[in-house]
Design a protein around this motif. Structure first.
Motif, PDB file in Angstrom:
ATOM      1  N   ASP A  74       0.865  -1.173   0.000  1.00 26.59           N
ATOM      2  CA  ASP A  74       0.000   0.000   0.000  1.00 26.59           C
ATOM      3  C   ASP A  74       0.906   1.229   0.000  1.00 26.59           C
ATOM      4  OD1 ASP A  74      -1.654   2.148   0.623  1.00 26.59           O
ATOM      5  OD2 ASP A  74      -2.648   1.131   2.286  1.00 26.59           O
ATOM      6  N   GLU A  75       0.662   2.149  -0.910  1.00 27.86           N
ATOM      7  CA  GLU A  75       1.543   3.329  -1.012  1.00 27.86           C
ATOM      8  C   GLU A  75       1.455   4.244   0.207  1.00 27.86           C
ATOM      9  OE1 GLU A  75      -1.124   6.473  -3.559  1.00 27.86           O
ATOM     10  OE2 GLU A  75      -0.059   4.924  -4.675  1.00 27.86           O
ATOM     11  N   ASN A  76       0.449   4.063   1.035  1.00 29.26           N
ATOM     12  CA  ASN A  76       0.307   4.890   2.243  1.00 29.26           C
ATOM     13  C   ASN A  76       0.858   4.216   3.492  1.00 29.26           C
ATOM     14  OD1 ASN A  76      -1.023   7.046   0.912  1.00 29.26           O
ATOM     15  ND2 ASN A  76      -2.881   5.814   0.868  1.00 29.26           N
ATOM     16  N   ILE A  77       1.467   3.047   3.344  1.00 29.56           N
ATOM     17  CA  ILE A  77       2.017   2.377   4.522  1.00 29.56           C
ATOM     18  C   ILE A  77       3.116   3.258   5.106  1.00 29.56           C
ATOM     19  CG2 ILE A  77       3.746   0.972   3.327  1.00 29.56           C
ATOM     20  CD1 ILE A  77       2.919  -1.340   5.224  1.00 29.56           C
ATOM     21  N   PRO A  78       3.040   3.545   6.392  1.00 31.52           N
ATOM     22  CA  PRO A  78       4.047   4.444   6.983  1.00 31.52           C
ATOM     23  C   PRO A  78       5.376   3.728   7.211  1.00 31.52           C
ATOM     24  CG  PRO A  78       2.452   3.753   8.637  1.00 31.52           C
ATOM     25  CD  PRO A  78       2.000   3.161   7.335  1.00 31.52           C
ATOM     26  N   PHE A  79       6.447   4.377   6.798  1.00 38.91           N
ATOM     27  CA  PHE A  79       7.800   3.865   7.015  1.00 38.91           C
ATOM     28  C   PHE A  79       8.455   4.636   8.147  1.00 38.91           C
ATOM     29  CE2 PHE A  79       7.283   1.604   3.177  1.00 38.91           C
ATOM     30  CZ  PHE A  79       8.289   0.659   3.109  1.00 38.91           C
ATOM     31  N   ILE A  80       9.332   3.943   8.842  1.00 40.92           N
ATOM     32  CA  ILE A  80      10.139   4.524   9.899  1.00 40.92           C
ATOM     33  C   ILE A  80      11.591   4.298   9.500  1.00 40.92           C
ATOM     34  CG2 ILE A  80      10.743   4.417  12.348  1.00 40.92           C
ATOM     35  CD1 ILE A  80       7.939   3.011  12.704  1.00 40.92           C
ATOM     36  N   THR A  92      19.475   2.265   1.206  1.00 36.32           N
ATOM     37  CA  THR A  92      18.133   1.750   0.917  1.00 36.32           C
ATOM     38  C   THR A  92      17.415   2.652  -0.088  1.00 36.32           C
ATOM     39  OG1 THR A  92      17.224   2.792   2.909  1.00 36.32           O
ATOM     40  CG2 THR A  92      17.867   0.474   3.081  1.00 36.32           C
ATOM     41  N   ASP A  93      17.593   3.962   0.010  1.00 36.98           N
ATOM     42  CA  ASP A  93      16.966   4.868  -0.965  1.00 36.98           C
ATOM     43  C   ASP A  93      17.475   4.591  -2.377  1.00 36.98           C
ATOM     44  OD1 ASP A  93      15.444   6.082   0.998  1.00 36.98           O
ATOM     45  OD2 ASP A  93      16.589   7.967   1.014  1.00 36.98           O
ATOM     46  N   ASN A  94      18.772   4.331  -2.521  1.00 44.93           N
ATOM     47  CA  ASN A  94      19.334   4.030  -3.845  1.00 44.93           C
ATOM     48  C   ASN A  94      18.783   2.717  -4.403  1.00 44.93           C
ATOM     49  OD1 ASN A  94      20.859   6.364  -3.940  1.00 44.93           O
ATOM     50  ND2 ASN A  94      22.681   5.396  -3.111  1.00 44.93           N
ATOM     51  N   ILE A  95      18.673   1.713  -3.549  1.00 43.99           N
ATOM     52  CA  ILE A  95      18.114   0.433  -3.997  1.00 43.99           C
ATOM     53  C   ILE A  95      16.654   0.616  -4.383  1.00 43.99           C
ATOM     54  CG2 ILE A  95      17.537  -1.932  -3.319  1.00 43.99           C
ATOM     55  CD1 ILE A  95      20.010  -1.864  -1.452  1.00 43.99           C
ATOM     56  N   LEU A  96      15.912   1.365  -3.573  1.00 44.91           N
ATOM     57  CA  LEU A  96      14.493   1.589  -3.841  1.00 44.91           C
ATOM     58  C   LEU A  96      14.280   2.348  -5.134  1.00 44.91           C
ATOM     59  CD1 LEU A  96      13.307   2.492  -0.260  1.00 44.91           C
ATOM     60  CD2 LEU A  96      12.689   0.460  -1.563  1.00 44.91           C
ATOM     61  N   GLN A  97      15.138   3.294  -5.406  1.00 43.71           N
ATOM     62  CA  GLN A  97      15.021   4.071  -6.638  1.00 43.71           C
ATOM     63  C   GLN A  97      15.071   3.145  -7.851  1.00 43.71           C
ATOM     64  OE1 GLN A  97      18.083   7.035  -7.172  1.00 43.71           O
ATOM     65  NE2 GLN A  97      16.734   8.292  -8.416  1.00 43.71           N
ATOM     66  N   ALA A  98      15.904   2.123  -7.803  1.00 39.83           N
ATOM     67  CA  ALA A  98      16.011   1.168  -8.910  1.00 39.83           C
ATOM     68  C   ALA A  98      14.752   0.301  -9.052  1.00 39.83           C
ATOM     69  CB  ALA A  98      17.240   0.280  -8.717  1.00 39.83           C
ATOM     70  N   THR A  99      14.001   0.118  -7.952  1.00 38.27           N
ATOM     71  CA  THR A  99      12.779  -0.691  -8.026  1.00 38.27           C
ATOM     72  C   THR A  99      11.567   0.136  -8.418  1.00 38.27           C
ATOM     73  OG1 THR A  99      12.101  -0.359  -5.722  1.00 38.27           O
ATOM     74  CG2 THR A  99      13.607  -2.187  -6.159  1.00 38.27           C
ATOM     75  N   PHE A 101      10.032   2.103  -6.262  1.00 37.23           N
ATOM     76  CA  PHE A 101       9.196   2.239  -5.080  1.00 37.23           C
ATOM     77  C   PHE A 101       9.685   3.409  -4.249  1.00 37.23           C
ATOM     78  CE2 PHE A 101       8.358   1.246  -0.566  1.00 37.23           C
ATOM     79  CZ  PHE A 101       6.976   1.186  -0.608  1.00 37.23           C
ATOM     80  N   SER A 102       8.767   4.284  -3.863  1.00 35.72           N
ATOM     81  CA  SER A 102       9.106   5.422  -3.007  1.00 35.72           C
ATOM     82  C   SER A 102       8.344   5.299  -1.703  1.00 35.72           C
ATOM     83  CB  SER A 102       8.723   6.742  -3.677  1.00 35.72           C
ATOM     84  OG  SER A 102       9.549   7.004  -4.761  1.00 35.72           O
TER      85      SER A 102
END
Length: 182
Positions: A74-80, A92-99, A101-102
């Motif tokens: 769910d795109e609204n799931i809160p991340f910590i 993790t942001d760099n890996i996520l950018q490749a997938t 997913f934000s």
């Protein structure tokens, strides 16, 4: 009478630039880090590559699974997570950018130990490196991430051309043995 051997361990938050300078100038013999530095005078000795998991509270619907596809969250799931000044967050942001997913970071902290406490209390989900997981914690579940190779490598940095001390050589061997047994 023998003189006691003095050995100093120091944990310091260093930027990649400062880390490079401290190794290059001989201020530190070795640095344990997840930051690999490419430089002619610095050698990287990888010790351990660990998986990074998505940690969720036990009662979240995602906890019914053993793995997760981030694009199906769910795109609204809160991340910590840590603030973006920390190398783990940057990784993790760099890996996520490749997938593609934000994550929506609802909570950003300066202290890594606070993250799992907040997940336990149900405030959101977080990325957790394998060596930080407590498998006996029944309040959270660690899910394998399916999308990409979510890993980080822990290693040692040392100067390539400085004469290694016996203590630093022993520390390298001890570190390699420790991570080989994980």
């Amino acid at each position: 009478m023998s003189v006691p051997l003095l050995l100093k361990f120091q944990q310091v938050p260093l930027s990649q630039e400062n880390l490079h300078q401290f190794i290059e100038n001989g201020k530190y013999d070795l640095c344990i880090t997840t930051e690999r530095i490419e430089h002619n005078n610095i050698e990287w000795l990888p010790l351990y590559t660990e998986d990074i998991y998505l940690t969720v509270p036990k009662y979240f619907s995602e906890a019914k699974k053993d793995s997760v596809n981030l694009t199906e969250l769910d795109e609204n799931i809160p991340f910590i997570g840590l603030t973006n000044q920390y190398s783990f967050r940057q990784l993790t942001d760099n890996i996520l950018q490749a997938t593609g997913f934000s994550p929506y970071y609802q909570v950003e902290v300066e202290e890594a130990t606070a993250i799992l406490q907040l997940v336990k209390k149900g405030h959101g989900v977080a990325f957790t490196p394998e060596t930080s997981m407590n498998i006996y914690d029944h309040q959270v579940k660690h899910l394998k991430i399916e999308n990409k190779d979510f890993t980080r490598t822990i290693g040692l940095l040392k100067h390539k051309y400085m004469y290694p001390t016996k203590i630093s050589q022993a520390f390298i061997k001890k570190s390699q043995a420790y991570f080989d047994n994980l």
